[in-house]
Scaffold this active site. Sequence first.
Site, PDB file in Angstrom:
ATOM      1  N   CYS A 107     -32.405  -0.636  21.585  1.00 29.30           N
ATOM      2  CA  CYS A 107     -31.663  -0.937  23.028  1.00 29.30           C
ATOM      3  C   CYS A 107     -31.859  -2.596  23.918  1.00 29.30           C
ATOM      4  O   CYS A 107     -32.140  -1.887  24.241  1.00 29.30           O
ATOM      5  CB  CYS A 107     -31.175   0.616  23.259  1.00 29.30           C
ATOM      6  SG  CYS A 107     -29.907   0.603  24.798  1.00 29.30           S
ATOM      7  N   ASN A 116     -28.398  -4.868  16.206  1.00 28.99           N
ATOM      8  CA  ASN A 116     -27.951  -4.274  17.425  1.00 28.99           C
ATOM      9  C   ASN A 116     -26.896  -5.746  18.044  1.00 28.99           C
ATOM     10  O   ASN A 116     -26.724  -6.370  17.154  1.00 28.99           O
ATOM     11  CB  ASN A 116     -29.503  -3.968  18.381  1.00 28.99           C
ATOM     12  CG  ASN A 116     -28.427  -3.011  19.180  1.00 28.99           C
ATOM     13  OD1 ASN A 116     -27.235  -2.527  19.829  1.00 28.99           O
ATOM     14  ND2 ASN A 116     -29.152  -1.901  19.414  1.00 28.99           N
ATOM     15  N   GLY A 122     -22.099  -6.006  13.101  1.00 23.12           N
ATOM     16  CA  GLY A 122     -22.201  -7.010  13.708  1.00 23.12           C
ATOM     17  C   GLY A 122     -20.831  -7.612  13.488  1.00 23.12           C
ATOM     18  O   GLY A 122     -21.008  -8.690  12.495  1.00 23.12           O
ATOM     19  N   LYS A 135     -24.253   8.459  18.272  1.00 22.43           N
ATOM     20  CA  LYS A 135     -25.206   7.908  19.899  1.00 22.43           C
ATOM     21  C   LYS A 135     -26.599   8.273  19.683  1.00 22.43           C
ATOM     22  O   LYS A 135     -26.865   9.248  19.512  1.00 22.43           O
ATOM     23  CB  LYS A 135     -24.278   8.924  20.652  1.00 22.43           C
ATOM     24  CG  LYS A 135     -24.354   8.139  21.581  1.00 22.43           C
ATOM     25  CD  LYS A 135     -24.547   6.001  22.288  1.00 22.43           C
ATOM     26  CE  LYS A 135     -25.394   5.235  23.548  1.00 22.43           C
ATOM     27  NZ  LYS A 135     -25.288   4.041  23.667  1.00 22.43           N
ATOM     28  N   SER A 136     -27.223   7.094  20.155  1.00 18.14           N
ATOM     29  CA  SER A 136     -28.509   7.509  20.108  1.00 18.14           C
ATOM     30  C   SER A 136     -28.374   8.075  20.813  1.00 18.14           C
ATOM     31  O   SER A 136     -28.658   8.571  21.650  1.00 18.14           O
ATOM     32  CB  SER A 136     -29.329   5.773  20.433  1.00 18.14           C
ATOM     33  OG  SER A 136     -28.769   4.887  19.246  1.00 18.14           O
ATOM     34  N   MET A 192     -24.187  -0.847  28.634  1.00 13.82           N
ATOM     35  CA  MET A 192     -24.044   0.897  28.696  1.00 13.82           C
ATOM     36  C   MET A 192     -25.147   2.127  29.073  1.00 13.82           C
ATOM     37  O   MET A 192     -24.624   3.009  30.373  1.00 13.82           O
ATOM     38  CB  MET A 192     -23.441   2.058  27.471  1.00 13.82           C
ATOM     39  CG  MET A 192     -22.015   1.304  26.559  1.00 13.82           C
ATOM     40  SD  MET A 192     -20.881   1.182  27.477  1.00 13.82           S
ATOM     41  CE  MET A 192     -20.091   2.560  27.563  1.00 13.82           C
ATOM     42  N   GLY A 193     -26.239   1.775  28.757  1.00 14.73           N
ATOM     43  CA  GLY A 193     -27.121   2.287  29.261  1.00 14.73           C
ATOM     44  C   GLY A 193     -27.363   3.545  28.755  1.00 14.73           C
ATOM     45  O   GLY A 193     -28.111   4.663  29.557  1.00 14.73           O
TER      46      GLY A 193
END
Length: 310
Positions: free
Chosen positions: A128, A191, A247, A45-46, A71-72
Amino acid sequence: MDLSSKIQNVKFENLFLNASGIHCQTKEELDDLMNNSYSGGMVTKSATSNHRFGNPLPRYHSLPSGSINSMGLPNEGFDFYLDYVTRTEQKKPIILSVAGMSKEEDLELLHQIQDSDYQGLTELNLSCPNVIGKPQMAYDFQGSDIMLNEIFKFFKKPLGIKLPPYFDLVHFDKIASILNQYPLSHVNTINSIGNGMWVDIESEKVVLKPKGGFGGIGGAMALPTALANVRALRQRLNSSIDIIGTGGVTTGRDAFAHILCGANMVSIGTQVYEEGLGAFERITSELKEIMNSKGYHSLDDFRGKLKTIE
Ligand SMILES: C=Cc1c(C(=O)O)[nH]c(=O)[nH]c1=O
């Protein structure tokens, strides 16, 4: 049948990865991925400097042919992921993903990686779409160029960039001309398609709480945009820059299409979230069947060989 692939000199037993954000936030999730024998690598996860809860719920919603999320950037914090990628027995290569809340934080995180013992692949997420008030840096061409220039003055380890989708051929030209100036290991495209909207007709309401319901679109409906971005960037980027196609992958046919468009590796997000890690085994066997029926023995036999109509 050889499904192995490489990002620079990092070899992956097979081409499949999770998309960052999917099943890769906690130690349990990362261990699951590490022990899953049908994905050749994994992405964390970033990470931001500090732990983040992220946006209020509901922040993920399944759609008839995909997903929408806001998600934030929930994550355990950078130190957790740096510790995981440097201390965990690596049964497969890991890509450490980082996404600072600002350019200064991005630079700070990359300085920490440069100064650490970590020798693996790093991916800077410049796309993001869901952190309120934080624009997707990769849509700011000049800002991205300035930032990459600053990064490569000190960062000497393999570094890739996670890109948002572009929708204009001139934008493909612009971002590729910037990225070609830097010694990137790879780009990861795409993304989620930022700031989509889904409406529940019965309640006459949006389906996500954050940002009034705006969220990134993923899954099957993102496939045409993902394929276009893989193809356009493969046609424009230096051959030294590898491509992770992300994607819209729900079947072996979709993965085959990503490789035809030029992807070195393929990451799967929504479908893994919805189906579970078993999606890797299913999609791997579907891809093998297609390759077998066409007489292909390795990904190199057809990578980037998409035909146009003359
Ligand atoms: C890192 C934040 C991201 C998120 C998020 O955490 O909201 N969702 C995405 O679809 N892509 C992202 O890059």
